[in-house]
Design a protein around this motif. Structure first.
Motif, PDB file in Angstrom:
ATOM      1  N   GLU A 233       3.119   6.099  -2.403  1.00  0.00           N
ATOM      2  CA  GLU A 233       4.249   7.030  -2.440  1.00  0.00           C
ATOM      3  C   GLU A 233       5.049   6.958  -3.726  1.00  0.00           C
ATOM      4  OE1 GLU A 233       6.590   6.477   1.047  1.00  0.00           O
ATOM      5  OE2 GLU A 233       4.911   6.813   2.425  1.00  0.00           O
ATOM      6  N   GLU A 234       5.104   5.787  -4.352  1.00  0.00           N
ATOM      7  CA  GLU A 234       5.909   5.644  -5.562  1.00  0.00           C
ATOM      8  C   GLU A 234       5.068   5.775  -6.828  1.00  0.00           C
ATOM      9  OE1 GLU A 234       8.151   2.034  -5.351  1.00  0.00           O
ATOM     10  OE2 GLU A 234       8.719   2.379  -3.257  1.00  0.00           O
ATOM     11  N   HIS A 235       3.790   5.370  -6.737  1.00  0.00           N
ATOM     12  CA  HIS A 235       2.936   5.403  -7.923  1.00  0.00           C
ATOM     13  C   HIS A 235       1.781   6.387  -7.794  1.00  0.00           C
ATOM     14  CE1 HIS A 235       5.100   1.929  -9.481  1.00  0.00           C
ATOM     15  NE2 HIS A 235       4.986   1.384  -8.290  1.00  0.00           N
ATOM     16  N   PHE A 236       1.655   7.022  -6.609  1.00  0.00           N
ATOM     17  CA  PHE A 236       0.680   8.094  -6.388  1.00  0.00           C
ATOM     18  C   PHE A 236      -0.762   7.672  -6.673  1.00  0.00           C
ATOM     19  CE2 PHE A 236       4.686   9.734  -8.207  1.00  0.00           C
ATOM     20  CZ  PHE A 236       5.195  10.357  -7.081  1.00  0.00           C
ATOM     21  N   LEU A 237      -1.081   6.425  -6.368  1.00  0.00           N
ATOM     22  CA  LEU A 237      -2.425   5.929  -6.654  1.00  0.00           C
ATOM     23  C   LEU A 237      -3.384   6.300  -5.528  1.00  0.00           C
ATOM     24  CD1 LEU A 237      -1.689   2.351  -8.046  1.00  0.00           C
ATOM     25  CD2 LEU A 237      -2.078   4.464  -9.320  1.00  0.00           C
ATOM     26  N   PRO A 238      -4.629   6.651  -5.870  1.00  0.00           N
ATOM     27  CA  PRO A 238      -5.621   6.924  -4.830  1.00  0.00           C
ATOM     28  C   PRO A 238      -6.041   5.631  -4.137  1.00  0.00           C
ATOM     29  CG  PRO A 238      -6.623   7.029  -7.014  1.00  0.00           C
ATOM     30  CD  PRO A 238      -5.151   6.879  -7.232  1.00  0.00           C
ATOM     31  N   LEU A 239      -6.607   5.757  -2.936  1.00  0.00           N
ATOM     32  CA  LEU A 239      -6.981   4.585  -2.153  1.00  0.00           C
ATOM     33  C   LEU A 239      -8.000   3.715  -2.877  1.00  0.00           C
ATOM     34  CD1 LEU A 239      -7.213   5.978   1.489  1.00  0.00           C
ATOM     35  CD2 LEU A 239      -5.341   4.746   0.405  1.00  0.00           C
ATOM     36  N   ARG A 240      -8.905   4.325  -3.623  1.00  0.00           N
ATOM     37  CA  ARG A 240      -9.916   3.546  -4.353  1.00  0.00           C
ATOM     38  C   ARG A 240      -9.254   2.580  -5.324  1.00  0.00           C
ATOM     39  NH1 ARG A 240     -11.536   4.118  -9.271  1.00  0.00           N
ATOM     40  NH2 ARG A 240     -10.558   6.164  -9.447  1.00  0.00           N
ATOM     41  N   VAL A 241      -8.254   3.070  -6.053  1.00  0.00           N
ATOM     42  CA  VAL A 241      -7.553   2.221  -7.021  1.00  0.00           C
ATOM     43  C   VAL A 241      -6.727   1.161  -6.302  1.00  0.00           C
ATOM     44  CG1 VAL A 241      -5.814   2.205  -8.852  1.00  0.00           C
ATOM     45  CG2 VAL A 241      -7.501   4.056  -8.743  1.00  0.00           C
ATOM     46  N   ILE A 242      -6.082   1.548  -5.202  1.00  0.00           N
ATOM     47  CA  ILE A 242      -5.280   0.590  -4.433  1.00  0.00           C
ATOM     48  C   ILE A 242      -6.164  -0.543  -3.915  1.00  0.00           C
ATOM     49  CG2 ILE A 242      -3.914   0.269  -2.340  1.00  0.00           C
ATOM     50  CD1 ILE A 242      -2.842   3.105  -2.748  1.00  0.00           C
ATOM     51  N   ARG A 243      -7.359  -0.203  -3.439  1.00  0.00           N
ATOM     52  CA  ARG A 243      -8.269  -1.222  -2.933  1.00  0.00           C
ATOM     53  C   ARG A 243      -8.597  -2.235  -4.028  1.00  0.00           C
ATOM     54  NH1 ARG A 243     -12.123   1.833  -1.956  1.00  0.00           N
ATOM     55  NH2 ARG A 243     -11.565   2.436   0.158  1.00  0.00           N
ATOM     56  N   GLU A 244      -8.850  -1.750  -5.231  1.00  0.00           N
ATOM     57  CA  GLU A 244      -9.155  -2.650  -6.346  1.00  0.00           C
ATOM     58  C   GLU A 244      -7.958  -3.527  -6.693  1.00  0.00           C
ATOM     59  OE1 GLU A 244     -10.436  -0.092  -9.452  1.00  0.00           O
ATOM     60  OE2 GLU A 244     -12.305   0.485  -8.455  1.00  0.00           O
TER      61      GLU A 244
ATOM     62  N   ILE B  48       0.843  -1.207   0.000  1.00  0.00           N
ATOM     63  CA  ILE B  48       0.000   0.000   0.000  1.00  0.00           C
ATOM     64  C   ILE B  48       0.874   1.252   0.000  1.00  0.00           C
ATOM     65  CG2 ILE B  48      -1.694   1.334   1.305  1.00  0.00           C
ATOM     66  CD1 ILE B  48      -2.767  -1.360   2.364  1.00  0.00           C
ATOM     67  N   ARG B  49       1.902   1.258   0.850  1.00  0.00           N
ATOM     68  CA  ARG B  49       2.771   2.431   0.933  1.00  0.00           C
ATOM     69  C   ARG B  49       3.473   2.688  -0.396  1.00  0.00           C
ATOM     70  NH1 ARG B  49       7.961   3.498   4.974  1.00  0.00           N
ATOM     71  NH2 ARG B  49       8.259   5.652   4.326  1.00  0.00           N
ATOM     72  N   ALA B  50       3.966   1.609  -1.042  1.00  0.00           N
ATOM     73  CA  ALA B  50       4.640   1.776  -2.326  1.00  0.00           C
ATOM     74  C   ALA B  50       3.683   2.313  -3.382  1.00  0.00           C
ATOM     75  CB  ALA B  50       5.237   0.439  -2.780  1.00  0.00           C
ATOM     76  N   LEU B  51       2.460   1.798  -3.402  1.00  0.00           N
ATOM     77  CA  LEU B  51       1.485   2.261  -4.384  1.00  0.00           C
ATOM     78  C   LEU B  51       1.112   3.720  -4.152  1.00  0.00           C
ATOM     79  CD1 LEU B  51      -0.841  -0.877  -4.538  1.00  0.00           C
ATOM     80  CD2 LEU B  51       0.775  -0.117  -6.289  1.00  0.00           C
TER      81      LEU B  51
ATOM     82  N   ALA C 276       9.903  12.791 -10.125  1.00  0.00           N
ATOM     83  CA  ALA C 276       9.896  12.536  -8.684  1.00  0.00           C
ATOM     84  C   ALA C 276      11.313  12.413  -8.141  1.00  0.00           C
ATOM     85  CB  ALA C 276       9.109  11.253  -8.398  1.00  0.00           C
ATOM     86  N   GLU C 277      12.186  11.741  -8.888  1.00  0.00           N
ATOM     87  CA  GLU C 277      13.580  11.598  -8.447  1.00  0.00           C
ATOM     88  C   GLU C 277      14.289  12.955  -8.433  1.00  0.00           C
ATOM     89  OE1 GLU C 277      15.108   9.047  -7.197  1.00  0.00           O
ATOM     90  OE2 GLU C 277      13.440   7.647  -7.469  1.00  0.00           O
ATOM     91  N   LEU C 278      13.988  13.785  -9.431  1.00  0.00           N
ATOM     92  CA  LEU C 278      14.580  15.123  -9.467  1.00  0.00           C
ATOM     93  C   LEU C 278      14.130  15.954  -8.265  1.00  0.00           C
ATOM     94  CD1 LEU C 278      14.305  15.983 -13.263  1.00  0.00           C
ATOM     95  CD2 LEU C 278      16.405  15.571 -11.970  1.00  0.00           C
ATOM     96  N   ARG C 279      12.841  15.858  -7.929  1.00  0.00           N
ATOM     97  CA  ARG C 279      12.340  16.596  -6.761  1.00  0.00           C
ATOM     98  C   ARG C 279      13.035  16.133  -5.494  1.00  0.00           C
ATOM     99  NH1 ARG C 279       7.257  15.901  -9.275  1.00  0.00           N
ATOM    100  NH2 ARG C 279       6.805  14.139  -7.914  1.00  0.00           N
ATOM    101  N   GLU C 280      13.198  14.822  -5.360  1.00  0.00           N
ATOM    102  CA  GLU C 280      13.851  14.277  -4.180  1.00  0.00           C
ATOM    103  C   GLU C 280      15.304  14.718  -4.101  1.00  0.00           C
ATOM    104  OE1 GLU C 280      13.849  12.377  -0.616  1.00  0.00           O
ATOM    105  OE2 GLU C 280      12.138  12.731  -1.960  1.00  0.00           O
ATOM    106  N   THR C 281      15.971  14.750  -5.248  1.00  0.00           N
ATOM    107  CA  THR C 281      17.377  15.190  -5.280  1.00  0.00           C
ATOM    108  C   THR C 281      17.488  16.647  -4.864  1.00  0.00           C
ATOM    109  OG1 THR C 281      17.895  13.600  -7.021  1.00  0.00           O
ATOM    110  CG2 THR C 281      19.399  15.469  -6.752  1.00  0.00           C
TER     111      THR C 281
END
Length: 256
Positions: free
Chosen positions: A64-75, A59-62, A245-250
């Protein structure tokens, strides 16, 4: 009070290991992303097994890394534990599947190559070809001594990648394992989804019990053909998003 299994975690321990707060875990339970505790020891106390930790990490990876909403993650999480095909769905796949396979990857054709000729043509190491075979990317289930059009098309694509500058050190054959793992799960879901939709749209009792199987075979092959460009474009979008996202983190790290 039930005796605590050493492999079970309190909610605080679970959150610490997964890198999320207790409040977040409780929210996920309320939203149906996580089931209740494995062992309930009181109205507000329980213990969680290793499956909860694995699910929380997904759930955390989906998020934070893929920016998916909870509805999509649940599916997606429902799909991870999806039921096997029903008998009628499996029967449909058994009838339609072989012909669909022939449409998706025709055997024979104007050119096939044996192992030695294949290794010479692509200047490939035998160990790399063995690895591609173990991944299921070349060769077939019949263990034929020859490689057909689908195999040659994939190896041609690999050769073009090398010629464009993606050397073995940058993009080795082993790298394809990530694609096999992730796209393999996607492919399994697609096959099951298509089979279920086909069985629902064409129940066994329709038209005297006969299914329009030739139509379904053509539709299956056509679905793969028309969605391939779409998947490539989605991949490009996701890579673009990942780079940003990697550029922002850098930049955040540099600003500290």
């Amino acid at each position: 009070m039930p005796r605590r299994d050493p492999d079970h975690l309190r909610i605080g321990e679970l959150g610490a290991r997964a890198g999320v707060s207790v409040a977040t875990i409780k929210y996920y339970i309320r939203e149906g992303l996580l089931p209740p505790p494995s062992v309930k020891t009181g109205r507000t106390m329980g213990y969680y097994d290793a499956a909860f930790l694995d699910r929380l990490k997904v759930i955390r990876a989906l998020r934070e890394e893929h920016f998916l909403p909870l509805r999509v993650i649940r599916e997606l999480l429902v799909e991870r534990g999806e039921r096997p095909l029903r008998p009628d769905e499996a029967a449909l796949l058994a009838r339609v599947g072989p012909a669909a396979l022939r449409r998706l990857e025709p055997t024979g054709g104007p050119e096939t190559l044996g192992r030695r000729a294949l290794l010479r043509r692509y200047a490939m190491r035998s160990a790399d070809l063995d690895l591609l075979e173990r991944m299921g990317l070349v060769g077939d289930a019949t263990r034929s001594a020859r490689y057909g059009r689908g195999d040659l098309a994939l190896l041609d694509a690999l050769r073009r990648a090398v010629e464009s500058g993606l050397t073995r050190e940058i993009f080795g054959v082993e790298t394809l394992g990530h694609y096999v793992e992730l796209l393999g799960e996607l492919a399994r879901r697609e096959v099951r989804h298509f089979t279920r939709q086909a069985a629902s749209a064409h129940p066994t009792g329709c038209e005297g019990g006969k299914l329009p199987e030739a139509d379904l075979e053509r539709l299956a092959a056509r679905a793969v053909e028309v969605t391939e460009p779409l998947i490539a474009l989605i991949r490009r979008k996701l890579i673009t998003r990942a780079v940003r996202a990697e550029l922002r983190e850098t930049r955040k790290k540099e600003a500290r």
